[in-house]
Scaffold this motif. Structure first.
Motif, PDB file in Angstrom:
ATOM      1  N   VAL A   1       6.746  29.781  -1.443  1.00  0.00           N
ATOM      2  CA  VAL A   1       5.459  30.343  -1.047  1.00  0.00           C
ATOM      3  C   VAL A   1       4.921  31.188  -2.194  1.00  0.00           C
ATOM      4  CG1 VAL A   1       4.355  31.976   0.561  1.00  0.00           C
ATOM      5  CG2 VAL A   1       6.042  30.327   1.405  1.00  0.00           C
ATOM      6  N   ALA A   2       3.610  31.254  -2.335  1.00  0.00           N
ATOM      7  CA  ALA A   2       2.968  32.157  -3.289  1.00  0.00           C
ATOM      8  C   ALA A   2       2.229  33.244  -2.523  1.00  0.00           C
ATOM      9  CB  ALA A   2       2.004  31.394  -4.189  1.00  0.00           C
ATOM     10  N   LEU A   3       2.454  34.493  -2.907  1.00  0.00           N
ATOM     11  CA  LEU A   3       1.764  35.627  -2.291  1.00  0.00           C
ATOM     12  C   LEU A   3       0.973  36.351  -3.361  1.00  0.00           C
ATOM     13  CD1 LEU A   3       3.069  38.131   0.331  1.00  0.00           C
ATOM     14  CD2 LEU A   3       1.981  38.993  -1.748  1.00  0.00           C
ATOM     15  N   ALA A   4      -0.337  36.505  -3.131  1.00  0.00           N
ATOM     16  CA  ALA A   4      -1.224  37.104  -4.121  1.00  0.00           C
ATOM     17  C   ALA A   4      -1.938  38.308  -3.530  1.00  0.00           C
ATOM     18  CB  ALA A   4      -2.243  36.084  -4.608  1.00  0.00           C
ATOM     19  N   PHE A   5      -2.047  39.359  -4.346  1.00  0.00           N
ATOM     20  CA  PHE A   5      -2.717  40.587  -3.945  1.00  0.00           C
ATOM     21  C   PHE A   5      -4.134  40.645  -4.512  1.00  0.00           C
ATOM     22  CE2 PHE A   5       1.778  41.503  -3.979  1.00  0.00           C
ATOM     23  CZ  PHE A   5       1.992  42.428  -2.964  1.00  0.00           C
ATOM     24  N   THR A   6      -4.994  41.319  -3.791  1.00  0.00           N
ATOM     25  CA  THR A   6      -6.285  41.717  -4.341  1.00  0.00           C
ATOM     26  C   THR A   6      -6.743  42.966  -3.601  1.00  0.00           C
ATOM     27  OG1 THR A   6      -8.432  40.892  -5.096  1.00  0.00           O
ATOM     28  CG2 THR A   6      -7.818  40.384  -2.824  1.00  0.00           C
ATOM     29  N   GLY A   7      -7.784  43.591  -4.110  1.00  0.00           N
ATOM     30  CA  GLY A   7      -8.316  44.775  -3.458  1.00  0.00           C
ATOM     31  C   GLY A   7      -9.471  44.425  -2.536  1.00  0.00           C
ATOM     32  N   GLU A   8      -9.858  45.416  -1.717  1.00  0.00           N
ATOM     33  CA  GLU A   8     -10.925  45.131  -0.760  1.00  0.00           C
ATOM     34  C   GLU A   8     -12.247  44.859  -1.458  1.00  0.00           C
ATOM     35  OE1 GLU A   8     -11.693  49.089  -2.025  1.00  0.00           O
ATOM     36  OE2 GLU A   8      -9.804  48.249  -1.325  1.00  0.00           O
ATOM     37  N   GLY A   9     -12.516  45.512  -2.584  1.00  0.00           N
ATOM     38  CA  GLY A   9     -13.763  45.269  -3.292  1.00  0.00           C
ATOM     39  C   GLY A   9     -13.859  43.854  -3.819  1.00  0.00           C
ATOM     40  N   ALA A  10     -12.725  43.305  -4.247  1.00  0.00           N
ATOM     41  CA  ALA A  10     -12.714  41.960  -4.829  1.00  0.00           C
ATOM     42  C   ALA A  10     -12.923  40.867  -3.789  1.00  0.00           C
ATOM     43  CB  ALA A  10     -11.407  41.725  -5.579  1.00  0.00           C
ATOM     44  N   THR A  11     -12.893  41.223  -2.501  1.00  0.00           N
ATOM     45  CA  THR A  11     -13.197  40.212  -1.483  1.00  0.00           C
ATOM     46  C   THR A  11     -14.662  39.816  -1.504  1.00  0.00           C
ATOM     47  OG1 THR A  11     -13.636  41.842   0.266  1.00  0.00           O
ATOM     48  CG2 THR A  11     -11.351  41.093  -0.003  1.00  0.00           C
ATOM     49  N   ARG A  12     -15.466  40.509  -2.291  1.00  0.00           N
ATOM     50  CA  ARG A  12     -16.862  40.098  -2.480  1.00  0.00           C
ATOM     51  C   ARG A  12     -16.991  39.101  -3.621  1.00  0.00           C
ATOM     52  NH1 ARG A  12     -17.938  40.985   2.212  1.00  0.00           N
ATOM     53  NH2 ARG A  12     -15.675  40.843   2.180  1.00  0.00           N
ATOM     54  N   GLU A  13     -15.945  38.915  -4.402  1.00  0.00           N
ATOM     55  CA  GLU A  13     -15.971  38.011  -5.547  1.00  0.00           C
ATOM     56  C   GLU A  13     -15.869  36.553  -5.096  1.00  0.00           C
ATOM     57  OE1 GLU A  13     -16.166  38.484  -8.803  1.00  0.00           O
ATOM     58  OE2 GLU A  13     -15.876  40.637  -9.106  1.00  0.00           O
ATOM     59  N   GLY A  14     -16.464  35.679  -5.890  1.00  0.00           N
ATOM     60  CA  GLY A  14     -16.415  34.263  -5.558  1.00  0.00           C
ATOM     61  C   GLY A  14     -15.012  33.695  -5.548  1.00  0.00           C
ATOM     62  N   ASP A  15     -14.137  34.164  -6.459  1.00  0.00           N
ATOM     63  CA  ASP A  15     -12.781  33.626  -6.513  1.00  0.00           C
ATOM     64  C   ASP A  15     -12.027  33.850  -5.206  1.00  0.00           C
ATOM     65  OD1 ASP A  15     -12.559  32.341  -8.959  1.00  0.00           O
ATOM     66  OD2 ASP A  15     -12.112  34.173 -10.050  1.00  0.00           O
TER      67      ASP A  15
END
Length: 666
Positions: free
Chosen positions: A145-159
């Protein structure tokens, strides 16, 4: 949405104490780094203080075979995965012995040994990479499995959205973790995100969305394990929103003056380390036992940190740095060379058919080669380059993607990091702008920064002359020639279309192959039968001459050859074939012979790659020149839709004859 409360664990065990130590270790590092900042002994630190339960808990819930893609506040991923502290501290402090040799800071690197792929500064960019790692496991029939982190602000990013879309459509074994810590740099989440729970986004992609108390390490572990089990069972991705708070500044120099004091105090009272310690005490663990763990961890961190500070700063040489830009050829069977002229069979083919042959040869030679892009499977691509590939190689190796240029390119990086050789087709080269970041900041830099080969080939149908207008006719090759770490290839003949695509796919580095759309069906030529590869970085003498060297590539080669057939002067035509790295020796040798240089390209003149060639010749071969170098390119305008307007006003071809006369008349 699953918002189940924490469920009390069974009585304390050795594993609980191991978990406490795992949680306490990154906190000890945080404490030490904050002291060093105050003592002005280090310059910068991105603190995850108060958020440790997320990184530690997620890493704890995974197995060693699983991939982790952390961000800059996820120190606990590295420590929990057992990454050795000495090189890790050298990396964080920019000292000799770090993982990137001083080429990048903190957690902007990866270690395939520990199945960790670090971040780049462009937020959410690593989420599609997790898709590629998940796809690699899926293709091999593994349950990683792959688990990736991001921040709440980056949930607005296209990626973010492209990664979730692709993972859902392909049912990939990926867990997406949004670390919602309340602030961007200084912008409160409420000012940037119009919903209370970011996990709600999961419903739009047909996956579970779970809100998790990110300061409760046991809740984090339980929630992550549930998502991982779902992924291992082939049921697809999950989105976990970990609620926490950033009690330090964006980085220490930023401070926290913009955060209300009572809000910081509220979250400090929910500190994950203190909360888990209190829970263990309630279960009967003696305070003295936990104090002993604290002292042991703090002493270890103190010793390693002070040792790292005594290590020398990173030094290097220009030659050494340049040598590490590209991955060396892998330990693989040598590619077959093009047959010598007059030897072996040849067959007349169209440019597009020869290109397809080269792709098939690459696919036949290596089962790890696969193709992704829009409409590349049953439809065969908009230009039918891959017609029949789906039937021949199957849906696992020939894959339609959604309209997600960035997502597809990021996925390709993940595949490449785990041993595949992905080929990504941009439907038109013009659309590569939507994936620009993944190419120039992710694909291009990975090997130089931390040594991982990136065998990704990007196919880009480009160029004008077909009345397709400004968004389907551009020649953007010069954009990428400016980016260290990329190779740029432009075939001009059917034979080279076959040989160069074969070489590009075999190369252990990111290679952009620009395929001229007009040449696809308009150009025919002799193509050697059988499998062969045209070496990258070697120019071709397309026509020998004595009066003027014309250096060009792509469709410009045909323009130059056509003119040479009718012009009274004896023109020598050099087809660069590869722009990065370009064959300086071949160009300089030709200019030494003719004494004159004209550089021709279809792209707009200003900023075109021809300027680089002309400047290099003027600097390195000035004594050979009998006239100033001449550059011929398109007008500095968007490509017009009207074929007549393109031909008469825009095209470089219309100015070629006059430019040749000017170069000869000097």
């Amino acid at each position: 949405m699953d918002t189940a409360p924490h469920v009390a664990a069974p009585p304390v065990s050795d594993a609980d104490l191991d978990l406490y130590r795992a949680l306490r270790l990154p906190r000890a590092v945080e404490d030490k780094m904050l002291r060093l900042i105050r003592q002005n002994r280090i310059s910068k630190w991105f603190s995850g203080y108060g958020q440790e339960a997320i990184a530690v808990g997620c890493a704890w819930a995974l197995d060693d075979r699983d991939w982790l893609l952390p961000m800059h506040r996820n120190l606990g991923v590295w420590t929990t995965r057992g990454v050795p502290l000495r090189p890790l501290f050298c990396q964080m402090m920019g000292r000799e012995g770090g993982f990137t040799n001083g080429r990048d800071r903190t957690f902007h690197f990866g270690t395939r040994e520990h199945r960790i792929v670090g971040m780049i500064s462009h937020l959410a960019a690593m989420l599609p990479v997790a898709d590629g790692l998940g796809l690699a496991a899926q293709l091999r029939g593994e349950d990683a499995v792959a688990l990736a982190f991001t921040g709440e602000g980056a949930t607005r990013e296209g990626d973010f959205h492209e990664a979730l879309s692709l993972a859902a459509v392909w049912s990939l074994p990926v867990v997406f973790v949004v670390e919602n810590n309340g602030y961007g740099l200084s912008t409160p989440t409420a000012d940037a995100v119009p919903v209370e729970d970011l996990a709600d986004a999961a419903a739009g992609y047909g996956m579970p969305g779970v809100v998790v108390n990110g300061n409760d390490i046991e809740f984090v572990i339980a929630s992550t394990k549930k998502a991982v089990e779902r992924a291992r069972a082939g049921r697809g991705p999950t989105l976990l929103e970990m609620k926490t708070f950033r009690v330090r500044g964006h980085e220490e120099a930023s401070g926290t003056a913009y955060v209300p004091d009572d809000l910081i105090a509220e979250w400090e009272a929910r500190d994950p380390v203190a909360a888990f310690r209190a829970r263990l005490v309630e279960r009967g663990v003696a305070e003295a036992t936990l104090d002993a763990v604290d002292r042991e961890v703090e002493a270890e961190v103190e010793e390693v940190a002070e040792w790292a500070l005594q290590q020398p700063p990173v030094e290097g040489t220009p030659e050494g740095e340049a040598a590490d830009l590209f991955a060396p050829p892998a330990d693989r069977p040598a590619l077959p060379a093009p047959p010598a002229k007059g030897q072996g069979g040849v067959e007349e083919k169209r440019f597009i058919d020869a290109l397809s042959d080269g792709l098939r040869n690459a696919f036949d030679a290596d089962d790890a080669t696969l193709l992704m892009g829009q409409d590349v499977a049953g439809y065969g691509g908009v230009f039918k380059t891959t017609a029949g590939f789906l039937d021949r190689y199957g849906p696992e190796r020939v894959r339609n993607t959604p309209i997600i240029e960035s997502g597809a390119l990021g996925c390709a990086l993940g595949l490449a990091l785990d041993g595949f050789r992905p080929v990504v087709e941009m439907q038109y080269a013009d659309f590569v702008t939507c994936g620009f970041n993944q190419i120039v900041n992710n694909l291009a830099t990975t090997h130089y920064r931390w040594g991982a080969p990136v065998p990704v080939t990007v196919r880009l149908p480009f160029g004008g002359g077909i009345g397709a207008g400004p968004f389907h006719s551009q020649s953007p090759e010069a954009w990428f020639c400016h980016v260290p770490g990329l190779k740029v290839v432009v075939p001009a003949t059917p034979a080279d279309a076959k040989g160069l695509i074969r070489a590009a796919i075999a190369d252990p580095n990111p290679v952009l192959v620009f395929e001229h759309k007009r040449l696809y069906r308009a150009l025919r030529g002799d193509v050697p039968t059988g499998d062969y590869a045209t070496p990258l970085g070697e120019a071709r003498l397309a026509r020998a001459g004595r009066d003027l060297t014309v250096v060009t590539w792509g469709v410009g080669v045909q323009w130059a050859l056509d003119l040479a057939e009718t012009h009274e002067a004896d023109l020598e035509v050099v087809d660069l074939r590869t722009l990065v790295p370009w064959d300086r020796a071949a160009v300089l040798a030709s200019v030494e012979k003719t004494g004159r240089l004209l550089v021709l390209h279809e792209a707009t003149r200003t900023g075109g790659f021809g300027a680089e060639v002309a400047a290099e010749v003027a600097e390195a071969a000035f004594s050979y020149l009998d006239a100033p170098p001449v550059r011929v390119g398109a007008a500095d305008l968007p490509v017009p839709f009207s074929p007549q307007l393109e031909s008469d006003v825009y095209s470089a071809r219309a100015r070629l004859g006059g430019a040749v006369d000017r170069a000869l008349a000097f």
